[in-house]
Design a protein around this motif. Structure first.
Motif, PDB file in Angstrom:
ATOM      1  N   ASP A 251       0.602  -1.331  -0.055  1.00 51.34           N
ATOM      2  CA  ASP A 251       0.151   0.035   0.124  1.00 51.34           C
ATOM      3  C   ASP A 251       0.765   1.289   0.038  1.00 51.34           C
ATOM      4  O   ASP A 251       0.221   2.441  -0.357  1.00 51.34           O
ATOM      5  CB  ASP A 251      -0.806  -0.025   1.243  1.00 51.34           C
ATOM      6  CG  ASP A 251      -2.170  -1.103   1.240  1.00 51.34           C
ATOM      7  OD1 ASP A 251      -2.357  -1.334  -0.040  1.00 51.34           O
ATOM      8  OD2 ASP A 251      -2.474  -1.613   2.086  1.00 51.34           O
TER       9      ASP A 251
ATOM     10  N   LEU B 135      -1.972   3.923   0.709  1.00 47.59           N
ATOM     11  CA  LEU B 135      -3.532   3.676   0.680  1.00 47.59           C
ATOM     12  C   LEU B 135      -4.110   2.993   1.798  1.00 47.59           C
ATOM     13  O   LEU B 135      -3.191   2.067   2.281  1.00 47.59           O
ATOM     14  CB  LEU B 135      -3.683   2.771  -0.809  1.00 47.59           C
ATOM     15  CG  LEU B 135      -3.324   3.480  -2.336  1.00 47.59           C
ATOM     16  CD1 LEU B 135      -3.664   2.310  -3.179  1.00 47.59           C
ATOM     17  CD2 LEU B 135      -4.349   4.619  -2.192  1.00 47.59           C
TER      18      LEU B 135
ATOM     19  N   LYS C 213      -7.949   1.373  -0.173  1.00 42.36           N
ATOM     20  CA  LYS C 213      -8.160   1.903  -1.319  1.00 42.36           C
ATOM     21  C   LYS C 213      -8.287   3.403  -1.300  1.00 42.36           C
ATOM     22  O   LYS C 213      -8.620   4.068  -2.535  1.00 42.36           O
ATOM     23  CB  LYS C 213      -9.375   1.358  -2.162  1.00 42.36           C
ATOM     24  CG  LYS C 213      -9.010  -0.131  -2.278  1.00 42.36           C
ATOM     25  CD  LYS C 213     -10.137  -0.868  -3.254  1.00 42.36           C
ATOM     26  CE  LYS C 213     -10.040  -2.096  -3.566  1.00 42.36           C
ATOM     27  NZ  LYS C 213     -10.865  -2.967  -4.461  1.00 42.36           N
ATOM     28  N   LYS C 214      -8.058   4.401  -0.088  1.00 38.31           N
ATOM     29  CA  LYS C 214      -8.426   5.562  -0.146  1.00 38.31           C
ATOM     30  C   LYS C 214      -6.844   6.326   0.154  1.00 38.31           C
ATOM     31  O   LYS C 214      -5.996   5.828   0.837  1.00 38.31           O
ATOM     32  CB  LYS C 214      -9.263   6.202   0.914  1.00 38.31           C
ATOM     33  CG  LYS C 214     -10.556   6.042   0.749  1.00 38.31           C
ATOM     34  CD  LYS C 214     -11.597   6.214   1.694  1.00 38.31           C
ATOM     35  CE  LYS C 214     -13.055   5.879   1.638  1.00 38.31           C
ATOM     36  NZ  LYS C 214     -13.788   6.235   2.650  1.00 38.31           N
TER      37      LYS C 214
ATOM     38  N   ASN D  49       4.807  -0.066  -7.158  1.00 34.97           N
ATOM     39  CA  ASN D  49       3.483   0.575  -7.540  1.00 34.97           C
ATOM     40  C   ASN D  49       3.807   1.547  -8.595  1.00 34.97           C
ATOM     41  O   ASN D  49       3.024   2.418  -8.823  1.00 34.97           O
ATOM     42  CB  ASN D  49       2.924   1.115  -6.357  1.00 34.97           C
ATOM     43  CG  ASN D  49       2.141   0.641  -5.494  1.00 34.97           C
ATOM     44  OD1 ASN D  49       1.625  -0.292  -5.663  1.00 34.97           O
ATOM     45  ND2 ASN D  49       2.100   0.702  -4.149  1.00 34.97           N
TER      46      ASN D  49
ATOM     47  N   GLU E 284       3.306   2.631 -12.333  1.00 31.32           N
ATOM     48  CA  GLU E 284       2.414   2.175 -13.343  1.00 31.32           C
ATOM     49  C   GLU E 284       3.196   2.379 -14.747  1.00 31.32           C
ATOM     50  O   GLU E 284       3.204   1.263 -15.466  1.00 31.32           O
ATOM     51  CB  GLU E 284       1.029   2.929 -13.355  1.00 31.32           C
ATOM     52  CG  GLU E 284      -0.040   2.332 -14.245  1.00 31.32           C
ATOM     53  CD  GLU E 284      -1.193   2.970 -13.930  1.00 31.32           C
ATOM     54  OE1 GLU E 284      -1.330   4.184 -14.136  1.00 31.32           O
ATOM     55  OE2 GLU E 284      -2.220   2.242 -13.619  1.00 31.32           O
TER      56      GLU E 284
ATOM     57  N   ARG F  38       0.426   3.982  -9.717  1.00 33.66           N
ATOM     58  CA  ARG F  38      -1.132   3.492  -9.663  1.00 33.66           C
ATOM     59  C   ARG F  38      -1.766   4.021  -8.636  1.00 33.66           C
ATOM     60  O   ARG F  38      -1.540   4.350  -7.520  1.00 33.66           O
ATOM     61  CB  ARG F  38      -1.030   1.981  -9.895  1.00 33.66           C
ATOM     62  CG  ARG F  38      -0.530   1.217  -8.599  1.00 33.66           C
ATOM     63  CD  ARG F  38      -1.000  -0.228  -8.667  1.00 33.66           C
ATOM     64  NE  ARG F  38      -0.365  -0.894 -10.094  1.00 33.66           N
ATOM     65  CZ  ARG F  38       0.769  -1.432  -9.767  1.00 33.66           C
ATOM     66  NH1 ARG F  38       1.601  -1.940  -8.984  1.00 33.66           N
ATOM     67  NH2 ARG F  38       1.402  -2.078 -11.059  1.00 33.66           N
ATOM     68  N   SER F  39      -2.885   4.171  -8.819  1.00 33.23           N
ATOM     69  CA  SER F  39      -4.119   4.510  -8.051  1.00 33.23           C
ATOM     70  C   SER F  39      -4.295   5.865  -7.612  1.00 33.23           C
ATOM     71  O   SER F  39      -5.255   6.286  -6.914  1.00 33.23           O
ATOM     72  CB  SER F  39      -3.952   3.620  -6.724  1.00 33.23           C
ATOM     73  OG  SER F  39      -3.832   2.293  -6.810  1.00 33.23           O
ATOM     74  N   ILE F  40      -3.351   6.752  -8.052  1.00 33.23           N
ATOM     75  CA  ILE F  40      -3.479   8.142  -7.871  1.00 33.23           C
ATOM     76  C   ILE F  40      -2.952   8.852  -8.844  1.00 33.23           C
ATOM     77  O   ILE F  40      -2.148   8.507  -9.912  1.00 33.23           O
ATOM     78  CB  ILE F  40      -2.293   8.712  -6.656  1.00 33.23           C
ATOM     79  CG1 ILE F  40      -0.870   8.046  -6.825  1.00 33.23           C
ATOM     80  CG2 ILE F  40      -2.768   8.003  -5.407  1.00 33.23           C
ATOM     81  CD1 ILE F  40      -0.124   8.842  -5.871  1.00 33.23           C
TER      82      ILE F  40
END
Length: 270
Positions: free
Chosen positions: A178, A194, A197-198, A233, A235, A249-251
């Motif tokens: 995370d 994270l 997932k936030k 992490n 991407e 990834r994710s942000i």
């Protein structure tokens, strides 16, 4: 190709270098008396032993000065290969000059005395210095192997990273998968991660240098003076002319890569 020379970046490795040079030099010069050094002066066995030992002590003291206060003064916390070679050259020059002022006659024929001192300085530190670097290199590889074994023995989804402050007290821990990136903020760092997932942030009083030495074996690498990233992490990596940017990834966040650290990420890109 990696242009960094990391063997002497950590303080404990620099201390080890100095201790090995001191011990090896005193032993070697007293036992083997190279270059007929025992005949340079006419003195008693005890005085001769003290004099010969002083060469090793002086060398160690000069390295203590150049590897700590001088590096701090010139902000040389991480060496590149060219900087390291220049720094070693400066150390040899300084040791030679100290020998002249302590054991020679700086007012006399300075050039001849300096060349004489330089020659024996290089010959004198060649063996102990090389031996010390081999020990440090071997020690670091053992640490990396041990860290890799620990990493492989723990499933990634269950592995946690404990974050400690500058006094060594654990403040919080998060799952390794995370963690996104770490950002320097004056005397603090901001850990970005994270949680369910936030996107979350946590402030920690510590330095990037401390975190780099602690987490680089976990795949969390320094990419900029102000950033470290979790490579798992990333991407994609974007190259624009000589500039590299990391997209996580994710942000919606782009992390810059400075030239100093670009080689390690170019390896990933290729």
């Amino acid at each position: 190709m990696n242009n960094n020379f990391s063997l002497l970046d950590r303080k404990k490795d620099r201390y080890l270098l100095i201790v090995i040079i001191l011990a090896f030099s005193i032993f070697f010069i007293n036992v083997f008396k190279p270059w007929n050094i025992g005949r340079w002066y006419s003195d008693s066995p005890l005085i001769q032993s003290l004099r010969l030992s002083s060469y090793g002590i002086v060398t160690a003291l000069v390295f203590l000065f150049t590897q700590f206060p001088l590096r701090k003064l010139f902000k040389q916390s991480n060496f590149r290969v060219k900087t390291y070679l220049l720094w070693l050259f400066i150390e040899i020059i300084l040791i030679s000059l100290v020998y002249i002022f302590l054991y020679g006659n700086p007012i006399g024929n300075f050039i001849n005395d300096f060349l004489f001192s330089l020659k024996y300085t290089v010959l004198g530190i060649l063996i102990p210095y090389s031996f010390a670097l081999l020990i440090i290199y071997y020690k670091k590889h053992l640490e990396q192997i041990e860290a890799l074994q620990n990493l492989l023995s723990t499933p990634l989804e269950n592995k946690r990273l404990a974050f400690k402050d500058d006094k060594g007290k654990t403040k919080f821990s998060i799952l390794a998968k995370d963690l996104l990136y770490i950002e320097s903020t004056d005397n603090y760092v901001t850990v970005n991660f994270l949680l369910e997932k936030k996107f979350k942030r946590q402030l920690l009083r510590n330095t990037m240098k401390n975190l780099e030495s602690r987490y680089s074996s976990e795949g969390i690498l320094r990419c900029h003076r102000s950033y470290m990233v979790n490579t798992s992490n990333i991407e994609f990596i974007q190259k624009n002319k000589k500039k590299l940017n990391l997209h996580l990834r994710s942000i919606d966040k782009t992390i810059p890569v400075s030239e100093k650290y670009s080689s390690r990420f170019l390896d990933i890109l290729s």
